[in-house]
Design a protein around this motif. Structure first.
Motif, mmCIF file in Angstrom:
data_model
loop_
_atom_site.group_PDB
_atom_site.id
_atom_site.type_symbol
_atom_site.label_atom_id
_atom_site.label_comp_id
_atom_site.label_asym_id
_atom_site.label_seq_id
_atom_site.Cartn_x
_atom_site.Cartn_y
_atom_site.Cartn_z
ATOM 1 N N LEU A 150 -3.752 19.387 3.321
ATOM 2 C CA LEU A 150 -3.443 19.771 4.702
ATOM 3 C C LEU A 150 -3.285 18.494 5.514
ATOM 4 N N PHE A 151 -2.034 18.102 5.727
ATOM 5 C CA PHE A 151 -1.712 16.851 6.404
ATOM 6 C C PHE A 151 -1.820 17.033 7.917
ATOM 7 N N GLU A 152 -2.566 16.172 8.542
ATOM 8 C CA GLU A 152 -2.690 16.145 10.001
ATOM 9 C C GLU A 152 -3.075 14.719 10.355
ATOM 10 N N THR A 153 -2.101 13.804 10.278
ATOM 11 C CA THR A 153 -2.458 12.391 10.278
ATOM 12 C C THR A 153 -1.347 11.510 10.826
ATOM 13 N N GLY A 154 -1.769 10.489 11.549
ATOM 14 C CA GLY A 154 -0.826 9.484 12.005
ATOM 15 C C GLY A 154 -0.599 8.389 10.979
ATOM 16 N N GLY A 155 -1.273 8.494 9.826
ATOM 17 C CA GLY A 155 -1.101 7.490 8.774
ATOM 18 C C GLY A 155 -2.348 6.648 8.613
ATOM 19 N N VAL A 156 -2.154 5.417 8.201
ATOM 20 C CA VAL A 156 -3.285 4.551 7.890
ATOM 21 C C VAL A 156 -4.083 4.221 9.156
ATOM 22 N N ARG A 157 -5.391 4.096 9.005
ATOM 23 C CA ARG A 157 -6.288 3.724 10.097
ATOM 24 C C ARG A 157 -6.198 2.213 10.318
ATOM 25 N N LEU A 158 -5.808 1.798 11.502
ATOM 26 C CA LEU A 158 -5.544 0.379 11.746
ATOM 27 C C LEU A 158 -6.797 -0.477 11.548
ATOM 28 N N GLN A 159 -7.979 0.102 11.821
ATOM 29 C CA GLN A 159 -9.213 -0.671 11.650
ATOM 30 C C GLN A 159 -9.526 -0.936 10.169
ATOM 31 N N GLU A 160 -8.857 -0.204 9.285
ATOM 32 C CA GLU A 160 -9.094 -0.371 7.850
ATOM 33 C C GLU A 160 -7.751 -0.494 7.121
ATOM 34 N N ALA A 161 -6.838 -1.230 7.712
ATOM 35 C CA ALA A 161 -5.435 -1.176 7.307
ATOM 36 C C ALA A 161 -5.208 -1.401 5.817
ATOM 37 N N ASN A 162 -5.654 -2.523 5.279
ATOM 38 C CA ASN A 162 -5.383 -2.818 3.872
ATOM 39 C C ASN A 162 -6.067 -1.827 2.939
ATOM 40 N N LEU A 163 -7.319 -1.490 3.256
ATOM 41 C CA LEU A 163 -8.041 -0.521 2.440
ATOM 42 C C LEU A 163 -7.378 0.852 2.528
ATOM 43 N N GLY A 164 -6.941 1.220 3.727
ATOM 44 C CA GLY A 164 -6.270 2.502 3.894
ATOM 45 C C GLY A 164 -4.951 2.564 3.151
ATOM 46 N N LEU A 165 -4.181 1.494 3.213
ATOM 47 C CA LEU A 165 -2.905 1.459 2.496
ATOM 48 C C LEU A 165 -3.110 1.566 0.987
ATOM 49 N N ALA A 166 -4.129 0.874 0.484
ATOM 50 C CA ALA A 166 -4.392 0.914 -0.956
ATOM 51 C C ALA A 166 -4.751 2.321 -1.410
ATOM 52 N N VAL A 167 -5.566 3.010 -0.621
ATOM 53 C CA VAL A 167 -5.994 4.335 -1.051
ATOM 54 C C VAL A 167 -4.878 5.361 -0.864
ATOM 55 N N ILE A 168 -3.987 5.161 0.109
ATOM 56 C CA ILE A 168 -2.826 6.041 0.228
ATOM 57 C C ILE A 168 -1.947 5.920 -1.009
ATOM 58 N N ALA A 169 -1.820 4.720 -1.546
ATOM 59 C CA ALA A 169 -1.072 4.545 -2.795
ATOM 60 C C ALA A 169 -1.729 5.324 -3.935
ATOM 61 N N GLU A 170 -3.068 5.358 -3.954
ATOM 62 C CA GLU A 170 -3.772 6.130 -4.979
ATOM 63 C C GLU A 170 -3.513 7.626 -4.801
ATOM 64 N N ILE A 171 -3.468 8.086 -3.565
ATOM 65 C CA ILE A 171 -3.157 9.497 -3.292
ATOM 66 C C ILE A 171 -1.767 9.838 -3.807
ATOM 67 N N GLN A 172 -0.806 8.975 -3.504
ATOM 68 C CA GLN A 172 0.566 9.214 -3.939
ATOM 69 C C GLN A 172 0.663 9.240 -5.464
ATOM 70 N N ALA A 173 -0.022 8.314 -6.133
ATOM 71 C CA ALA A 173 0.013 8.269 -7.596
ATOM 72 C C ALA A 173 -0.592 9.541 -8.191
ATOM 73 N N ALA A 174 -1.667 10.038 -7.575
ATOM 74 C CA ALA A 174 -2.307 11.249 -8.082
ATOM 75 C C ALA A 174 -1.400 12.461 -7.913
ATOM 76 N N ILE A 175 -0.687 12.545 -6.791
ATOM 77 C CA ILE A 175 0.243 13.659 -6.579
ATOM 78 C C ILE A 175 1.326 13.655 -7.649
ATOM 79 N N VAL A 176 1.908 12.490 -7.897
ATOM 80 C CA VAL A 176 2.972 12.391 -8.904
ATOM 81 C C VAL A 176 2.443 12.749 -10.294
#
Length: 294
Positions: A119-145
């Protein structure tokens, strides 16, 4: 007409899905009595980084993970809470989603199919945790695929925040994407576009224009989402159930590279309107052919 007759003829009340918090959205989509939360607030899994920025944490970091059943089949739902930091994805919230999907993947690989819903309800990565957030979004994408060959991955964008940034790419990877008219989907939000490209490019305060360009109805009409539903909790639940009933699609959007490149080649950047985009992506009939009402 008598009072009793008026009561009986009144249309049934609808439960707004948009107005439900993330936990109740997840509960509503699962079979009655099957909801079980993983890593809930009492586990106090919260961001270690937000206090450094003077921000009060939330014990579940704005992400609800629920197990249960959908039509009697095992399911997992990752629901993002827009009321906390705009649904932004940080290390903890993103890791919860990625881990939930990876657990479902392991079950699927062992022959126990688990139905995943995000259930997506998000502006994207959290700026206070930018690099960590980007890395984990990549993990989410890999898991979906990785899940897609086993079972459909269903995404829902209801509103009012919408889905932007790296999580818009995660949404695009889903097997089926369900949206309401109030939902929005885009790589960059209107405010970011105005800030970076100027108000001449997009006036973020022009709500009608924003929804014409990136609202749920437009995204279905331009083949970037699959099902348009009313803001009705029962309608959203029915659409989710119907998506799983369709099974794994023969080709996901992200696998249709040549098709989308051909469509992009037909777009004239000097004269983009909502109508021209509908014609490019859905030339057989803008409003009807890909639009499904559940």
């Amino acid at each position: 007409m008598s009072t009793s007759a008026s009561i009986h003829s009144a249309p049934p009340l609808r439960e707004s899905f948009i107005e439900l918090p993330a936990r109740e959205r997840a509960r509503w989509l699962l079979d009655a009595g099957s909801f079980r939360e993983l890593l809930g607030p009492f586990d106090r899994i919260e961001s270690p980084w937000l206090p450094l920025q003077g921000i009060v944490c939330q014990a579940d970091d704005g992400c609800v993970i629920a197990r249960g059943t959908i039509d009697g089949e095992p399911a997992v739902i990752a629901a993002i809470e827009s009321a906390f930091q705009g649904g932004s994805i940080g290390e903890v919230s993103g890791s919860k989603i990625a881990a939930a999907l990876e657990m479902a993947l392991r079950d699927c690989e062992r022959g126990k199919l688990v139905r995943p819903v995000v259930l997506f309800e998000t502006g994207g990565v959290r700026l206070q945790e930018a690099n960590l957030g980007l890395a984990v979004i990549a993990e989410i994408q890999a898991a979906i695929v990785a899940l897609r060959p086993h079972v459909p991955v269903v995404g829902v964008i209801a509103g009012m925040v919408g889905c932007f940034g790296g999580m818009s790419l995660a949404a695009a990877l889903c097997s089926y994407l369900i949206v309401t008219k109030q939902g929005r989907l885009g790589m960059n939000g209107p405010e970011v576009i105005e800030q970076e490209a100027g108000i001449e490019e997009l006036d973020a305060s022009d709500r009608r224009r924003v929804w014409q360009l990136i609202g749920g109805e437009q995204r279905v009409a331009s083949a970037l989402a699959d099902t348009l539903v009313d803001d009705d909790a029962d309608a959203v639940r029915a659409a989710v159930h119907a998506a799983f009933a369709r099974g794994v699609p023969p080709a996901h959007r992200s696998e249709q590279v040549d098709t989308f490149l051909q469509r992009l080649a037909r777009i004239d950047p000097a004269s983009i309107t909502p109508e021209t985009l509908r014609d490019v992506y859905n030339p057989q009939g803008r409003d009807a052919s890909n639009k499904e009402h559940a």
